[in-house]
Design a protein around this motif. Sequence first.
Motif, mmCIF file in Angstrom:
data_model
loop_
_atom_site.group_PDB
_atom_site.id
_atom_site.type_symbol
_atom_site.label_atom_id
_atom_site.label_comp_id
_atom_site.label_asym_id
_atom_site.label_seq_id
_atom_site.Cartn_x
_atom_site.Cartn_y
_atom_site.Cartn_z
ATOM 1 N N SER A 1 0.802 -1.219 0.000
ATOM 2 C CA SER A 1 0.000 0.000 0.000
ATOM 3 C C SER A 1 0.837 1.273 0.000
ATOM 4 O O SER A 1 0.290 2.373 0.034
ATOM 5 N N HIS A 2 2.161 1.131 -0.029
ATOM 6 C CA HIS A 2 3.000 2.328 -0.013
ATOM 7 C C HIS A 2 4.106 2.210 -1.045
ATOM 8 O O HIS A 2 4.253 1.176 -1.712
ATOM 9 N N ARG A 3 4.876 3.284 -1.201
ATOM 10 C CA ARG A 3 5.978 3.296 -2.156
ATOM 11 C C ARG A 3 7.301 3.348 -1.414
ATOM 12 O O ARG A 3 7.406 3.925 -0.324
ATOM 13 N N ILE A 4 8.318 2.757 -2.028
ATOM 14 C CA ILE A 4 9.666 2.837 -1.495
ATOM 15 C C ILE A 4 10.574 3.409 -2.578
ATOM 16 O O ILE A 4 10.247 3.365 -3.771
ATOM 17 N N LEU A 5 11.716 3.931 -2.170
ATOM 18 C CA LEU A 5 12.760 4.339 -3.101
ATOM 19 C C LEU A 5 13.967 3.467 -2.817
ATOM 20 O O LEU A 5 14.582 3.566 -1.748
ATOM 21 N N ALA A 6 14.292 2.590 -3.772
ATOM 22 C CA ALA A 6 15.450 1.714 -3.635
ATOM 23 C C ALA A 6 16.690 2.453 -4.125
ATOM 24 O O ALA A 6 16.729 2.937 -5.255
ATOM 25 N N MET A 7 17.687 2.544 -3.253
ATOM 26 C CA MET A 7 18.959 3.157 -3.612
ATOM 27 C C MET A 7 20.047 2.494 -2.772
ATOM 28 O O MET A 7 19.760 1.697 -1.883
ATOM 29 N N SER A 8 21.294 2.808 -3.065
ATOM 30 C CA SER A 8 22.372 2.170 -2.322
ATOM 31 C C SER A 8 22.661 2.916 -1.026
ATOM 32 O O SER A 8 22.295 4.091 -0.851
ATOM 33 N N THR A 9 23.362 2.239 -0.106
ATOM 34 C CA THR A 9 23.794 2.903 1.115
ATOM 35 C C THR A 9 24.779 4.022 0.790
ATOM 36 O O THR A 9 24.807 5.047 1.476
ATOM 37 N N THR A 10 25.564 3.848 -0.268
ATOM 38 C CA THR A 10 26.458 4.910 -0.727
ATOM 39 C C THR A 10 25.660 6.144 -1.115
ATOM 40 O O THR A 10 25.987 7.274 -0.729
ATOM 41 N N ALA A 11 24.604 5.938 -1.892
ATOM 42 C CA ALA A 11 23.761 7.052 -2.341
ATOM 43 C C ALA A 11 23.066 7.735 -1.173
ATOM 44 O O ALA A 11 23.016 8.969 -1.092
ATOM 45 N N LEU A 12 22.519 6.935 -0.264
ATOM 46 C CA LEU A 12 21.803 7.509 0.868
ATOM 47 C C LEU A 12 22.733 8.382 1.714
ATOM 48 O O LEU A 12 22.348 9.473 2.157
ATOM 49 N N ALA A 13 23.956 7.908 1.917
ATOM 50 C CA ALA A 13 24.909 8.677 2.725
ATOM 51 C C ALA A 13 25.245 10.019 2.086
ATOM 52 O O ALA A 13 25.633 10.970 2.781
ATOM 53 N N ALA A 14 25.095 10.112 0.764
ATOM 54 C CA ALA A 14 25.421 11.355 0.053
ATOM 55 C C ALA A 14 24.300 12.378 0.110
ATOM 56 O O ALA A 14 24.522 13.561 -0.163
ATOM 57 N N LEU A 15 23.085 11.978 0.475
ATOM 58 C CA LEU A 15 21.951 12.895 0.504
ATOM 59 C C LEU A 15 21.976 13.761 1.754
ATOM 60 O O LEU A 15 22.383 13.322 2.825
ATOM 61 N N THR A 16 21.497 14.987 1.613
ATOM 62 C CA THR A 16 21.344 15.862 2.766
ATOM 63 C C THR A 16 20.061 15.521 3.507
ATOM 64 O O THR A 16 19.169 14.831 2.988
#
Length: 340
Positions: free
Chosen positions: A250-265
């Motif tokens: 019933s919801h959405r997710i955004l699949a990304m790498s741990t590398t990518a997540l660490a780069a986000l503010t």
Amino acid sequence: MQRQAPGAVIMIRPHHFRPNPQTRADNAFQSPTDRSPRAVAATAFAEVTAAAERLRGAGVEVHLFDDHDHGRPDSVFCNNWLSTHADGQVGLFPMYAPNRRSEHRSDVLEFLRTHYRIGRVTDYSPLQAEEVFLESTGAMVLDHEFRTAYTARSHRADPYLLERFCTDFGYRPVIFDALDGAGVPIYHTNVMMAIGTEFALIGLDAIADPARRTEVALGLSADGRREIVELSIEQLQQFAGNALELSAGSHRILAMSTTALAALTADQRRVIAKSAEIVALSVPTIELAGGSVRCMLAGVHLPPRDDPRAPTSADQHQVDHGSVDGGPVDHHHDRECADS
């Protein structure tokens, strides 16, 4: 099924993964390693296994296929040869690197035909022999809601074949020049942008022409219906643009790498979290080959066979060979599939 966010994905688990020497020349996202080939392959196998389990745990249906072939070093990036669409169409695409051209798998296509409704398969892959390439949703980032194919210009994205794809599948092409921090053309569009239902991630500074940059940003915002998350060139290098929105129940997710997540503010994460839960997958070994989580996932947008809303015409199994005459290409591959 949500138009932009598929609820199922195809993944390929390689037994002999390594960074591809035939793509190193134009893929500036690749990284050297002094680890042994055996160690790299074993770690990559484990990363794909864990990523598939993590996605399943999050509520995404994962169709996982194994690849035992020694000659396909980065077959894990299956989104480069296959695209699927909600109207029952499937596209098969020509690949730039010679050692990637055997990645087309007939068993994957047969699996899809068994479990989903397919009306037409358009096979552009014979154009490889003519040195014409369009590497599917690596070369194109598709806005399924507003029928637009965003494409960074490169020799992996032939503009004439892009036009042909857009005519065949009902998209509008938007092509632009994009450069990394060293002034090198970005080899695949999906390392610089990702389109979600209510947001879009994009490295706007990578688009060379300011007017084109503005046009792309306006198109992605969809008259204010999407929030634009601007990524820096440095964040692109950390694969922050290489993500895929998926439906998970019933919801959405955004699949990304741990590398990518660490780069986000923190602010960027908050924008995403308004409409999608971030699911971070640890794939640092896979990223040595110049691609990340989005490259590993071929979204399945097809209507399931048991969906009463599926169009009844989408069961003809017609094969269209694009602009190339001749019969289907004969593919010989391993036929192991988990979760089938």
